[in-house]
Design a protein around this motif. Structure first.
Motif, short mmCIF file in Angstrom:
data_model
loop_
_atom_site.label_atom_id
_atom_site.label_comp_id
_atom_site.label_asym_id
_atom_site.label_seq_id
_atom_site.Cartn_x
_atom_site.Cartn_y
_atom_site.Cartn_z
N ASN A 1 0.86 -1.18 0.00
CA ASN A 1 0.00 0.00 0.00
C ASN A 1 0.89 1.23 0.00
O ASN A 1 1.62 1.47 0.96
N ILE A 2 0.84 2.01 -1.07
CA ILE A 2 1.72 3.18 -1.18
C ILE A 2 1.17 4.40 -0.47
O ILE A 2 1.84 5.42 -0.35
N ASP A 3 -0.08 4.32 0.02
CA ASP A 3 -0.71 5.48 0.67
C ASP A 3 -0.84 5.28 2.18
O ASP A 3 -1.81 5.71 2.80
N LEU A 4 0.11 4.65 2.79
CA LEU A 4 0.08 4.42 4.22
C LEU A 4 0.24 5.73 4.98
O LEU A 4 1.10 6.55 4.66
N VAL A 5 -0.58 5.93 6.00
CA VAL A 5 -0.53 7.18 6.76
C VAL A 5 0.59 7.13 7.79
O VAL A 5 1.00 6.05 8.24
N GLU A 6 1.06 8.30 8.17
CA GLU A 6 2.08 8.40 9.22
C GLU A 6 1.49 7.97 10.56
O GLU A 6 0.28 8.12 10.79
N ASN B 1 8.03 4.58 9.33
CA ASN B 1 9.24 3.92 8.82
C ASN B 1 9.79 2.90 9.81
O ASN B 1 10.49 1.96 9.43
N VAL B 2 9.49 3.10 11.09
CA VAL B 2 9.94 2.17 12.13
C VAL B 2 9.14 0.88 12.05
O VAL B 2 9.69 -0.22 11.95
N LEU B 3 7.82 1.01 12.09
CA LEU B 3 6.98 -0.20 12.14
C LEU B 3 7.06 -1.01 10.86
O LEU B 3 6.86 -2.23 10.88
N GLU B 4 7.39 -0.37 9.74
CA GLU B 4 7.51 -1.10 8.49
C GLU B 4 8.62 -2.14 8.55
O GLU B 4 8.53 -3.20 7.93
N ARG B 5 9.67 -1.87 9.32
CA ARG B 5 10.76 -2.82 9.47
C ARG B 5 10.65 -3.62 10.78
O ARG B 5 11.01 -4.79 10.83
N MET C 1 2.86 12.59 18.68
CA MET C 1 4.22 13.10 18.47
C MET C 1 4.23 14.50 17.87
O MET C 1 5.23 15.21 17.97
N GLU C 2 3.15 14.90 17.24
CA GLU C 2 3.09 16.25 16.65
C GLU C 2 2.57 17.29 17.63
O GLU C 2 3.17 18.35 17.80
N THR C 3 1.44 16.98 18.29
CA THR C 3 0.80 17.97 19.18
C THR C 3 1.23 17.85 20.63
O THR C 3 1.00 18.77 21.41
N LYS C 4 1.80 16.69 21.00
CA LYS C 4 2.19 16.37 22.37
C LYS C 4 0.98 16.26 23.31
O LYS C 4 1.11 16.29 24.52
N GLU C 5 -0.20 16.08 22.72
CA GLU C 5 -1.42 15.92 23.51
C GLU C 5 -1.63 14.45 23.87
O GLU C 5 -1.18 13.55 23.15
N GLN C 6 -2.33 14.22 24.99
CA GLN C 6 -2.69 12.86 25.38
C GLN C 6 -3.78 12.36 24.45
O GLN C 6 -4.82 13.00 24.28
N VAL C 7 -3.54 11.20 23.81
CA VAL C 7 -4.49 10.62 22.86
C VAL C 7 -4.51 9.11 23.03
O VAL C 7 -3.76 8.56 23.86
N LEU C 8 -5.32 8.44 22.23
CA LEU C 8 -5.31 6.99 22.18
C LEU C 8 -4.41 6.53 21.04
O LEU C 8 -4.32 7.18 20.00
N ALA C 9 -3.73 5.41 21.24
CA ALA C 9 -2.76 4.91 20.26
C ALA C 9 -3.43 4.56 18.94
O ALA C 9 -4.61 4.20 18.88
#
Length: 374
Positions: free
Chosen positions: A83-88, A112-116, A311-319
Motif C-alpha cells: 500500500n503506497i498510501d500508508l498514513v504516518e 518507517n519504524v513499524l515497516e521494518r 508526536m506532533e501535538t504532544k497531547e494525550q491521545v489513544l494509540a
C-alpha cells in the motif's frame, strides 16, 4: 561461518534474504521452504493479512539444478499486502517500537519504524532458517516446537513432562499448535474473548532440537557460548521477552543435587538419564536434545487502544491501530524453530568446516568416530 542478511518492509514490494557460507551440493527443496513459510502463516488468532499473503520464495542466485553451489544464496518473497498510501503513525503504540525508533532515527512518526520492526520481517528469517534445516537434515538433526501456554491456560503436566517425537509431529494438526486437546478448546475460546474485547494474548513456546552432536559452541570466549547465541537469536524475534534453557528459572528453587544431570557410560559412549541442562553445559552442546522455552508478550497493537502522546501535538491521545493479530504465539514458534536452525547450522559449519557437504560429512564422521575412543 554461515551468515545471513535480510531486507524489506512490511508493506514494501518484497522481502529479500542473502545467506553466505553455505556448503555446496546440498539438495535444495524449494517446496520444503514454502511449506515452512506456510506453517508460519497459520494459527488461530492471526490477522486478515494472512488471507492476503501466500508466501513463496523466488530464487535469485546460489542454486543450480536444485543443488546449492557454494555461492551466496539470495531469495525473495513478494508482498501482496502492499500500500503506497500508508498514513504516518504519530500516535505511537505502547509496547511497540514506534516512539523509541522514531526518536532514534529522527522521524516525524513511527511509520518507517513499524515497516521494518513488523513481524512480517520474520517471513524471510523462516525462509533462511528453512535452508539451514536442509543442511541439518543431512546430519539427521531435526527441530520441533509446540505451545505450552497461551494466556493463563497451560497444557497438562503429563503431556509436557513425557513428550515424545511422534507427539511433536502432531503439533501442526492443532490450530494453536497445542498437544493437549482439552487445553486447545479453552485457548480458542480465550482468543475469541480477547478478540471481542479488542485485546491480545501472549504465551510460552517450547523448542526441541534432536540428535545434536557433542561439541557445538565453546566455553573459551563469552561470545562463542552456544546458549548465549541461542538466547540472542530467540530474543531478537519480535515480541519475545524471555528464554529459559532446560529447567531454566525453576533451578532457582532447587538444590544442586536436584538439578544437575548425572553422567553414565556404556559401549555407545557417555550419556545422561535426565536432561535438566537442556542439552548445553559450559556453553557447549553435551549430546542431549537442546530444549528451551521462550515467552512471547501480548501483541502491542490493540483495537481497544491504550493511552499515548501524539508526536506532533504532544497531547494525550489513544494509540493508533494497525491491522494486527490477536495472538501470534503459534506463528512465533515456527520462527523460533528456524532461528535455532540457523544457529545450529552455523555451529556445524564452524565445527566441521568444508566448502561442500561431502567434505563436511567426512569431517563430521571422523569426529564422531573419534568420540568412541575418548
Amino acid at each position: 561461518m554461515i551468515r545471513y542478511l535480510t531486507a524489506g518492509e512490511s508493506h514494501g514490494e518484497a522481502l529479500v534474504g542473502i545467506i553466505e557460507g553455505f556448503p555446496s551440493n546440498i539438495p535444495f527443496d524449494k517446496e520444503f521452504i514454502n511449506k515452512e513459510l506456510n506453517r508460519r502463516q497459520k494459527g488461530y488468532g492471526r490477522s486478515s493479512r494472512m488471507a492476503i499473503e501466500k508466501d513463496e520464495i523466488q530464487i535469485i542466485s546460489g542454486i543450480n539444478k536444485n543443488y546449492t553451489t557454494g555461492n551466496p544464496i539470495s531469495i525473495m518473497i513478494r508482498n501482496r499486502g502492499t500500500n503506497i498510501d500508508l498514513v504516518e503513525v504519530t500516535r505511537p503504540r505502547p509496547g511497540h517500537g514506534d516512539l523509541a525508533g522514531g526518536l532514534k532515527y529522527n522521524q516525524k512518526g513511527g511509520r518507517n519504524v513499524l515497516e521494518r520492526a513488523s513481524a512480517r520481517e520474520t517471513a524471510m528469517r523462516v525462509a533462511i532458517g528453512s535452508i539451514c534445516k536442509l543442511l541439518l537434515m543431512e546430519f539427521n538433526i531435526h527441530i520441533f516446537s509446540h505451545i505450552i501456554q497461551i494466556g493463563d491456560i497451560k497444557i497438562s503436566k503429563e503431556i509436557y513432562t513425557d513428550i515424545k517425537r511422534e507427539d511433536l509431529l502432531r503439533a501442526d494438526e492443532s490450530v494453536v499448535r497445542i498437544l493437549d486437546k482439552n487445553a486447545e478448546k479453552r485457548i480458542i475460546a480465550e482468543i475469541e474473548k480477547a478478540k471481542e474485547e479488542g485485546d491480545t494474548l501472549g504465551g510460552v513456546i517450547e523448542v526441541i532440537g534432536t540428535n545434536i552432536p557433542v561439541g557445538l559452541g565453546s566455553y573459551a570466549s563469552w561470545d562463542r557460548k552456544l546458549d548465549g547465541k541461542i538466547a540472542c537469536s530467540i530474543l531478537s524475534i519480535p515480541g519475545i521477552k524471555g528464554i529459559e534453557i532446560g529447567l531454566g528459572f525453576s533451578t532457582a528453587s532447587r538444590l544442586g543435587s536436584q538439578v544437575h544431570d548425572e553422567i553414565y557410560h556404556d559401549e555407545e559412549g557417555y550419556y545422561r538419564k535426565t536432561n535438566n541442562a537442556g542439552g548445553i553445559e559450559g556453553g557447549v552442546s553435551n549430546g542431549e536434545d537442546i530444549i528451551f522455552r521462550a515467552v512471547m508478550k501480548p501483541i502491542p497493537t490493540l483495537k481497544k487502544p491504550l493511552k499515548t502522546v501524539d508526536m506532533e501535538t504532544k497531547e494525550q491521545v489513544l494509540a493508533q491501530f494497525e491491522r494486527s493479530d490477536v495472538c501470534a504465539v503459534p506463528s512465533a514458534s515456527i520462527v523460533a524453530e528456524n532461528m535455532l536452525a540457523y544457529i545450529l547450522a552455523n555451529e556445524m559449519k564452524l565445527k566441521f568446516g568444508g566448502d561442500s557437504i561431502e567434505e563436511m560429512k567426512i569431517n563430521f564422521n571422523n569426529y564422531m568416530e573419534s568420540l568412541k575412543n575418548r
